[in-house]
Design a protein around this motif. Structure first.
Motif, mmCIF file in Angstrom:
data_model
loop_
_atom_site.group_PDB
_atom_site.id
_atom_site.type_symbol
_atom_site.label_atom_id
_atom_site.label_comp_id
_atom_site.label_asym_id
_atom_site.label_seq_id
_atom_site.Cartn_x
_atom_site.Cartn_y
_atom_site.Cartn_z
ATOM 1 N N SER A 5 0.811 -1.212 0.000
ATOM 2 C CA SER A 5 0.000 0.000 0.000
ATOM 3 C C SER A 5 0.843 1.259 0.000
ATOM 4 C CB SER A 5 -0.882 0.022 1.242
ATOM 5 O OG SER A 5 -0.036 0.129 2.381
ATOM 6 N N ASP A 11 -0.550 -1.563 5.105
ATOM 7 C CA ASP A 11 -0.451 -2.997 4.802
ATOM 8 C C ASP A 11 -1.108 -3.812 5.911
ATOM 9 O OD1 ASP A 11 0.953 -2.384 2.506
ATOM 10 O OD2 ASP A 11 2.909 -2.945 3.323
ATOM 11 N N ALA A 14 -4.783 -3.734 5.476
ATOM 12 C CA ALA A 14 -5.191 -4.587 4.356
ATOM 13 C C ALA A 14 -5.296 -6.055 4.733
ATOM 14 C CB ALA A 14 -4.213 -4.436 3.191
ATOM 15 N N CYS A 141 -9.634 2.364 -2.479
ATOM 16 C CA CYS A 141 -9.809 1.678 -3.758
ATOM 17 C C CYS A 141 -11.236 1.889 -4.258
ATOM 18 C CB CYS A 141 -9.518 0.192 -3.593
ATOM 19 S SG CYS A 141 -9.669 -0.730 -5.144
ATOM 20 N N CYS A 146 -14.227 -3.494 -2.741
ATOM 21 C CA CYS A 146 -12.886 -3.460 -2.156
ATOM 22 C C CYS A 146 -12.821 -2.363 -1.099
ATOM 23 C CB CYS A 146 -11.819 -3.206 -3.220
ATOM 24 S SG CYS A 146 -10.143 -3.345 -2.566
ATOM 25 N N ARG A 148 -9.721 -1.643 0.529
ATOM 26 C CA ARG A 148 -8.315 -1.324 0.774
ATOM 27 C C ARG A 148 -8.026 0.167 0.610
ATOM 28 N NH1 ARG A 148 -5.180 -6.423 -1.939
ATOM 29 N NH2 ARG A 148 -5.392 -7.760 -0.118
ATOM 30 N N TYR A 150 -4.568 2.961 0.239
ATOM 31 C CA TYR A 150 -3.189 2.961 -0.243
ATOM 32 C C TYR A 150 -2.730 4.392 -0.442
ATOM 33 C CZ TYR A 150 -5.572 3.825 -4.639
ATOM 34 O OH TYR A 150 -6.374 4.365 -5.610
ATOM 35 N N ASP A 152 -1.354 6.935 -3.147
ATOM 36 C CA ASP A 152 -1.309 7.088 -4.597
ATOM 37 C C ASP A 152 -0.031 7.825 -4.980
ATOM 38 O OD1 ASP A 152 -1.608 7.501 -7.270
ATOM 39 O OD2 ASP A 152 -3.435 8.695 -7.115
ATOM 40 N N TRP A 161 -7.364 2.230 -8.231
ATOM 41 C CA TRP A 161 -7.525 0.915 -7.607
ATOM 42 C C TRP A 161 -6.297 0.559 -6.777
ATOM 43 C CZ3 TRP A 161 -8.054 0.976 -13.178
ATOM 44 C CH2 TRP A 161 -9.369 1.184 -13.582
ATOM 45 N N CYS A 162 -6.545 -0.292 -5.784
ATOM 46 C CA CYS A 162 -5.437 -0.758 -4.950
ATOM 47 C C CYS A 162 -4.469 -1.582 -5.793
ATOM 48 C CB CYS A 162 -5.959 -1.564 -3.766
ATOM 49 S SG CYS A 162 -6.832 -3.086 -4.220
ATOM 50 N N SER A 163 -5.010 -2.280 -6.769
ATOM 51 C CA SER A 163 -4.193 -3.114 -7.639
ATOM 52 C C SER A 163 -4.781 -3.092 -9.044
ATOM 53 C CB SER A 163 -4.167 -4.548 -7.112
ATOM 54 O OG SER A 163 -3.677 -5.425 -8.090
#
Length: 186
Positions: A5, A11, A14, A141, A146, A148, A150, A152, A161-163
């Motif tokens: 993150s 983290d 998450a 996210c 989701c 999560r 993080y 940016d 998005w987180c991923s």
């Protein structure tokens, strides 16, 4: 179990979604090593249910504080007091030692203590929440379902998005399906 993150405290947050990731000491051991809080090969024999419970409690407090920051709502003072109390503890001590090949590697000095590892994560949360530049990079996210969060750090700060591989891909597939259904129905 590993999610990057941008901050170790995020983290930890998450580890709750999409399912509980720290149910016991074994899962906490994996997370501690994966998050880089303990160097490779660190013996973690004393990690048990009490440690997992302490990390889950810290995770809940950090999440409350981060969500308040994201939504611009008032800070939960009891959660903030608990995080501050943990952050005030001594962090784990690091030493440089030679491995079997003669290279210098990191090792924790004085053994692994739960309070010291909690202090490291809590201190990371305090640093995040008190740094205006870092706080400005906090994102949730936008992926469907989701939860999560993080930092940016993308160029232009337009990450959604987180991923990209997980949530981003799901969104692109869903968008493609909507376009396909619209085109077929037209």
């Amino acid at each position: 179990m590993r999610f990057d993150s941008g901050r170790v405290c995020l983290d930890l947050v998450a580890t709750f979604a999409p399912h509980e990731g720290i149910r016991d000491g074994d899962e906490l051991r994996l997370w501690l090593a994966g998050a880089g809080l303990v160097p490779d090969r660190t013996p973690l024999a004393r990690v048990g249910p009490d440690w997992a419970e302490a990390f889950r409690a810290l995770r809940a407090d950090v999440e409350v504080l981060v969500r308040a920051e994201l939504h611009g709502t008032e800070t939960d003072e009891p959660a903030l007091a608990r995080v501050n109390a943990l952050a005030a503890g001594p962090p784990p001590g690091l030493c440089a030692v030679r491995d079997q090949e003669g290279h210098l590697v990191r090792e924790l000095c004085g053994g692994v203590e739960c309070g010291a590892l909690l202090a490291a994560v809590a201190r990371d949360a305090v640093e995040l929440l008190t740094d205006p530049g870092e706080r400005a990079l906090l994102r949730a996210c936008e992926g469907d379902g989701c939860t999560r969060v993080y930092l940016d750090t993308s160029r232009g700060h337009r990450r959604r998005w987180c991923s990209s591989e997980l949530c981003g891909n799901r969104e692109r597939v869903a968008r493609h399906r909507r376009r396909t259904r619209t085109a077929v129905g037209a």
